[in-house]
Design an enzyme around this catalytic site. Structure first.
Site, mmCIF file in Angstrom:
data_model
loop_
_atom_site.group_PDB
_atom_site.id
_atom_site.type_symbol
_atom_site.label_atom_id
_atom_site.label_comp_id
_atom_site.label_asym_id
_atom_site.label_seq_id
_atom_site.Cartn_x
_atom_site.Cartn_y
_atom_site.Cartn_z
ATOM 1 N N GLU A 51 -1.449 -7.916 13.133
ATOM 2 C CA GLU A 51 -0.682 -6.682 12.977
ATOM 3 C C GLU A 51 -0.334 -6.059 14.331
ATOM 4 O OE1 GLU A 51 -0.219 -3.916 9.725
ATOM 5 O OE2 GLU A 51 0.989 -5.662 10.158
ATOM 6 N N SER A 61 4.460 -3.622 4.015
ATOM 7 C CA SER A 61 5.013 -4.978 3.900
ATOM 8 C C SER A 61 4.460 -5.916 4.963
ATOM 9 C CB SER A 61 6.545 -4.943 3.983
ATOM 10 O OG SER A 61 6.979 -4.411 5.221
ATOM 11 N N SER A 62 4.331 -5.452 6.201
ATOM 12 C CA SER A 62 3.854 -6.339 7.273
ATOM 13 C C SER A 62 2.381 -6.677 7.093
ATOM 14 C CB SER A 62 4.097 -5.712 8.650
ATOM 15 O OG SER A 62 3.349 -4.534 8.827
ATOM 16 N N ASP A 103 -3.940 -0.338 6.781
ATOM 17 C CA ASP A 103 -3.014 -1.153 5.995
ATOM 18 C C ASP A 103 -3.614 -2.516 5.657
ATOM 19 O OD1 ASP A 103 -1.329 0.975 6.346
ATOM 20 O OD2 ASP A 103 0.399 -0.218 6.951
ATOM 21 N N LYS A 118 0.831 -1.206 0.000
ATOM 22 C CA LYS A 118 0.000 0.000 0.000
ATOM 23 C C LYS A 118 0.862 1.251 0.000
ATOM 24 C CE LYS A 118 0.192 2.258 4.201
ATOM 25 N NZ LYS A 118 1.555 1.993 4.520
ATOM 26 N N GLY A 123 7.363 1.554 4.944
ATOM 27 C CA GLY A 123 6.125 2.323 4.897
ATOM 28 C C GLY A 123 5.227 1.957 3.735
#
Length: 382
Positions: free
Chosen positions: A187, A145-146, A198, A11, A142
């Protein structure tokens, strides 16, 4: 034998970073860069779980019995009812499994948190399997990725549970909602108190309008936009940058509140322009082009306000100046202070222009990736 592939996008925040912390509007979009999980059941005689995560140099085999023992020993502990206690047990399991650095530790915690949470909720029969996960997204940059990782893993195990029940289908809206909730819960391992933006954009794709503790709206777009993602290669601390703006707000509350309100109005104006571009797509080239020019004006305004709030960086300022040399617009995305910027390209930006600006930025020490905004969310690939 069950075998499949799932993928989820990264994102990018288009407008409203930092302001969103203070209850203003933000706009985020899915990236053309994706995380991919390849899953395959292994023969029963192997009795291992094989994990291959090249991005964090993690290649390990874990006895299935170790996972079965965890399930038996913690059968009365429900992740949905007690996240913190469940997560503590997951951490204990991961310590036993072993790792060499923090990224491997977090990757294993998210993987087993989601596997065992979904096994509880969706009755997975945990058999020997191999999961290989690759990603085009820089870690800790940023770019989500997570969240992309968490959505990919959650989708993988939910789909496995479906296939074990002989349910053969693409993800419907109910599945997507479930995947997003699983990913948001995991998350918390990575970020403590994630906003939800996200995991939502990585699940649903497209573009999202978001206001903290208020609402999140999906904006379906018909015009996939092209951008250049530019990595400054300058590391930064999101926490430190948020604290920096907080201190400014404390010293100059009236001034900073007016700036944050302006950022809010920019994001709201951008939403209207994106909707106008949707309506013009493929029909009215003049309106389409005018819409892109308006988005670029709003990008420049938003970047100027972020710089005023002291969260830009000389490297980001150079990228923005270079974009303007080509009659384009750029701004930081995420926390700022380094990290990434994006340059919005016009629908008719020529390949030679893209090559020229990319070469100039690379010569200045940056890395450049051509990608798209607003594409598909999480998907199953046969």
């Amino acid at each position: 034998m069950i075998q499949f592939k799932v993928s989820a996008p990264g994102k990018v925040i288009l407008y409203g970073e930092h302001a969103v912390v203070y209850g203003r509007t933000a706009i985020a979009a899915s990236l053309g860069l994706r995380t991919v999980a390849d899953f395959i059941e292994l023969p029963e005689e192997e009795q291992v779980i094989k994990i291959c995560f090249p991005k964090v140099n993690l290649f390990i085999n874990i006895p299935v019995q170790q996972v079965h023992s965890f399930i038996i020993n913690n059968r009365n502990l429900k992740a949905a009812e007690n996240h913190d206690e469940f997560y503590e047990k997951i951490k204990e399991l991961v310590v036993i499994i072993g790792y060499f650095n923090v990224r491997q530790k977090l990757s294993l915690e998210v993987l087993f948190y989601l596997l065992l949470y979904i096994a509880q909720n969706d009755q997975i029969n945990v058999k020997p399997f191999q999961i290989q996960l690759t990603t085009e997204i820089s870690i800790g940059s940023g770019l989500g990725s997570s969240a992309s990782f968490a959505v990919c893993i959650a989708a993988c195990f939910l789909h496995w549970s479906h296939l074990q029940k002989n349910i053969f289908k693409a993800f419907d809206n109910s599945d997507l909602e479930t995947i997003s909730k699983y990913a948001l819960s995991s998350e918390r391992i990575m970020h403590g108190h994630p906003s939800g933006i996200d995991n939502s954009i990585c699940t649903y794709g497209s573009v999202i309008e978001y206001k903290k503790d208020s609402y999140m709206k999906s904006i379906n777009i018909t015009q996939v936009m092209k951008v250049l993602l530019v990595d400054t290669r300058v590391s930064r601390s999101t926490k430190a940058l948020i604290e920096k703006l907080s201190e400014l707000k404390h010293k100059y509350p009236v001034i900073i509140d007016l700036i944050l309100d302006s950022m809010d109005n920019i994001a709201i104006a951008a939403i209207k322009v994106i909707q106008k571009i949707n309506n013009a797509s493929g029909v009215d080239n003049e309106t389409l082009y005018d819409g892109y020019k308006q988005l670029m004006t709003l990008i420049n305004m938003n970047q100027g306000l972020l710089a005023t709030c002291q969260v830009s960086h000389p490297s980001l300022d150079r990228i923005c100046a270079e974009a303007q040399n080509y009659a384009l617009a750029a701004k930081l995305t995420g926390a700022g202070g380094g990290g990434y910027a994006y340059i919005l390209l016009l629908p008719d930006t020529q390949p030679e222009t893209i090559t020229s600006i990319s070469r100039k930025l690379i010569a200045d020490g940056f890395s450049v990736t051509l990608t798209t905004l607003g594409g598909a969310g999480v998907q199953i690939h046969k």
